[in-house]
Each structure stands twice: as structure tokens, then as C-alpha cells.
Design a protein around this motif. Sequence first.
Motif, mmCIF file in Angstrom:
data_model
loop_
_atom_site.group_PDB
_atom_site.id
_atom_site.type_symbol
_atom_site.label_atom_id
_atom_site.label_comp_id
_atom_site.label_asym_id
_atom_site.label_seq_id
_atom_site.Cartn_x
_atom_site.Cartn_y
_atom_site.Cartn_z
ATOM 1 N N GLY A 1 0.803 -1.199 0.000
ATOM 2 C CA GLY A 1 0.000 0.000 0.000
ATOM 3 C C GLY A 1 0.844 1.261 0.000
ATOM 4 N N GLY A 2 2.143 1.135 -0.280
ATOM 5 C CA GLY A 2 3.020 2.290 -0.325
ATOM 6 C C GLY A 2 2.919 2.994 -1.670
ATOM 7 N N GLU A 3 3.898 3.856 -1.939
ATOM 8 C CA GLU A 3 3.889 4.622 -3.179
ATOM 9 C C GLU A 3 4.134 3.736 -4.385
ATOM 10 O OE1 GLU A 3 6.825 7.590 -2.509
ATOM 11 O OE2 GLU A 3 5.823 8.326 -0.720
ATOM 12 N N SER A 4 4.894 2.634 -4.197
ATOM 13 C CA SER A 4 5.219 1.745 -5.300
ATOM 14 C C SER A 4 4.958 0.315 -4.868
ATOM 15 C CB SER A 4 6.696 1.911 -5.673
ATOM 16 O OG SER A 4 7.086 0.906 -6.562
ATOM 17 N N ALA A 5 4.387 -0.471 -5.754
ATOM 18 C CA ALA A 5 4.122 -1.872 -5.440
ATOM 19 C C ALA A 5 5.318 -2.732 -5.821
ATOM 20 C CB ALA A 5 2.874 -2.348 -6.166
ATOM 21 N N GLU A 6 6.356 -2.161 -6.428
ATOM 22 C CA GLU A 6 7.538 -2.908 -6.820
ATOM 23 C C GLU A 6 8.480 -3.076 -5.627
ATOM 24 O OE1 GLU A 6 8.008 -4.352 -9.827
ATOM 25 O OE2 GLU A 6 5.947 -3.672 -10.136
ATOM 26 N N PRO A 7 9.163 -4.233 -5.555
ATOM 27 C CA PRO A 7 10.134 -4.435 -4.472
ATOM 28 C C PRO A 7 11.261 -3.407 -4.569
ATOM 29 C CG PRO A 7 9.686 -6.491 -5.619
ATOM 30 C CD PRO A 7 9.032 -5.400 -6.405
ATOM 31 N N GLU A 8 11.736 -2.982 -3.425
ATOM 32 C CA GLU A 8 12.794 -1.979 -3.360
ATOM 33 C C GLU A 8 14.137 -2.638 -3.016
ATOM 34 O OE1 GLU A 8 12.551 1.380 -3.795
ATOM 35 O OE2 GLU A 8 10.427 1.221 -4.297
ATOM 36 N N PRO A 9 15.220 -2.201 -3.637
ATOM 37 C CA PRO A 9 16.536 -2.710 -3.244
ATOM 38 C C PRO A 9 16.890 -2.252 -1.831
ATOM 39 C CG PRO A 9 16.645 -1.572 -5.374
ATOM 40 C CD PRO A 9 15.282 -1.320 -4.799
ATOM 41 N N TYR A 10 17.670 -3.058 -1.129
ATOM 42 C CA TYR A 10 18.121 -2.701 0.209
ATOM 43 C C TYR A 10 19.374 -3.481 0.534
ATOM 44 C CZ TYR A 10 16.252 -7.166 1.823
ATOM 45 O OH TYR A 10 16.008 -8.503 1.996
ATOM 46 N N SER A 11 20.044 -3.069 1.590
ATOM 47 C CA SER A 11 21.149 -3.850 2.139
ATOM 48 C C SER A 11 21.336 -3.440 3.595
ATOM 49 C CB SER A 11 22.443 -3.641 1.348
ATOM 50 O OG SER A 11 22.937 -2.349 1.550
ATOM 51 N N PHE A 12 21.811 -4.379 4.403
ATOM 52 C CA PHE A 12 22.121 -4.092 5.800
ATOM 53 C C PHE A 12 23.131 -5.106 6.288
ATOM 54 C CE2 PHE A 12 18.675 -7.171 6.183
ATOM 55 C CZ PHE A 12 19.125 -7.995 7.196
ATOM 56 N N GLU A 13 23.786 -4.771 7.381
ATOM 57 C CA GLU A 13 24.675 -5.716 8.052
ATOM 58 C C GLU A 13 24.843 -5.301 9.500
ATOM 59 O OE1 GLU A 13 29.146 -5.231 7.246
ATOM 60 O OE2 GLU A 13 28.178 -4.576 5.378
ATOM 61 N N TYR A 14 25.154 -6.290 10.340
ATOM 62 C CA TYR A 14 25.446 -6.026 11.744
ATOM 63 C C TYR A 14 26.350 -7.113 12.277
ATOM 64 C CZ TYR A 14 21.665 -9.368 12.662
ATOM 65 O OH TYR A 14 20.860 -10.467 12.696
ATOM 66 N N GLU A 15 27.012 -6.799 13.378
ATOM 67 C CA GLU A 15 27.897 -7.752 14.024
ATOM 68 C C GLU A 15 27.835 -7.534 15.526
ATOM 69 O OE1 GLU A 15 32.584 -9.172 13.923
ATOM 70 O OE2 GLU A 15 31.943 -7.501 12.690
ATOM 71 N N VAL A 16 27.805 -8.619 16.282
ATOM 72 C CA VAL A 16 27.799 -8.557 17.740
ATOM 73 C C VAL A 16 28.917 -9.465 18.229
ATOM 74 C CG1 VAL A 16 26.505 -9.054 19.835
ATOM 75 C CG2 VAL A 16 25.319 -8.140 17.831
ATOM 76 N N LYS A 17 29.812 -8.881 19.029
ATOM 77 C CA LYS A 17 30.895 -9.680 19.605
ATOM 78 C C LYS A 17 31.100 -9.221 21.041
ATOM 79 C CE LYS A 17 35.481 -11.406 18.911
ATOM 80 N NZ LYS A 17 36.216 -12.085 17.898
ATOM 81 N N ASP A 18 30.959 -10.152 21.985
ATOM 82 C CA ASP A 18 31.121 -9.859 23.400
ATOM 83 C C ASP A 18 31.947 -10.976 24.013
ATOM 84 O OD1 ASP A 18 30.945 -9.048 26.025
ATOM 85 O OD2 ASP A 18 28.815 -9.509 26.242
ATOM 86 N N ASP A 19 33.237 -10.694 24.221
ATOM 87 C CA ASP A 19 34.126 -11.723 24.755
ATOM 88 C C ASP A 19 33.740 -12.177 26.159
ATOM 89 O OD1 ASP A 19 35.653 -11.747 22.436
ATOM 90 O OD2 ASP A 19 36.963 -10.132 23.138
#
Length: 194
Positions: free
Chosen positions: A73-91
Amino acid sequence: MDRSQALLALALAPALLSVVLAQYPAAGPPSNSYLPPAPGGGPKAPTASYGPPTGGPGPRPSGGGGNKPGGGGGESAEPEPYSFEYEVKDDATGTDFSRKESSDGNTVTGEYRVLLPDGRTQMVTYKADDASGFVADVKYEGEAIPGPPGPGAPGGGGGGGRPGGGYGPPAPGPAPGGPGGRPGGGGGGGGYQY
């Protein structure tokens, strides 16, 4: 207070009570029915359409609910490109994991890594699209180090996780179906506990 004053107070108490109660009208028995709402009160009738959101600072979401036409129901019904990343390190706790994911709008690719309780790192790379669905490749890095025997039957049986053991192979023991009718004879160092 002497005895004569106490008797006088006791004799006057009913009269005093009736004077007090006469000031308040008698309430009828409780009713088991609800009254209709006051004019202008009560719930409002539903409308056929919703207006834009109101109030509150900050950006508004552009849609959501999927990558198919009509899903967001947004402005475009086409899929949008995206990217993300995360890292968790706790010794201090031994926590170590990461994730990367990207999409060109049609195909999603990514990977995640997690340090397992037995010391190995699990690496999963994946790809998902409409043609082939979700396809994952799972690999392990490092050598499994079984933990010490955990609580349970004599000789171990602590099934994985920290600090009671690991996911390594079970310690040598009686053949499956041994004492107790359980694989490994009801206990073994490491492995899964049944």
C-alpha cells in the motif's frame, strides 16, 4: 462514661440513625440492564476509507507487508533494493554473530555467522528469489571441542550448550538400547541428552 450515660446513648442510637438516614433517599434495587449511551456519546460508525496518519513527529513508513503488488500500500508496489549488516561480539559472554543481507529488488542474498557453544563457527550463505525459493549453504569452521560432562546420569549426559557440554559426538559407552532403553545407555559425555 458511666453506666447511665451508656444506656442513654444506646437508647438514642436508633433515633439518631433514623435522622441521618432520612436525609438520603432510599436507593432502589440494583438494575441488571444497561442504559443507552447519552446523545452524542458511544462508538462512532465505521467509515469506508481511512485517512492519512495524523500526529507524531518523524518520518512515515512508505508501506510494507511484502514484495508483491498490493502487499504494502506504499507509493510503489515494486520491491525496493536494500542492504544491511550487523555484528555482535562480546568476549565476556562468548557471544559472536553477524549478518549481511542485500537485495536488488528481485533476489535476496546474504550470509550469517554464529559462534557455536562447541567452539566452531557456523556460516550460512543464502539466496532467495521467486524462481528457486530459499537456497542455503551451511558450512562449519574450526574443530568441535566437547565440553565437560554436565548434570544428569553418571558419566555425563549434559546435552550441549554452555557450561554443561557441547554438540560433539557422544562419549563411548554402551550401545544404543542399553540400560534405561535409551541411546547411549542413558548418559554419555556431550552429545544430545534424551
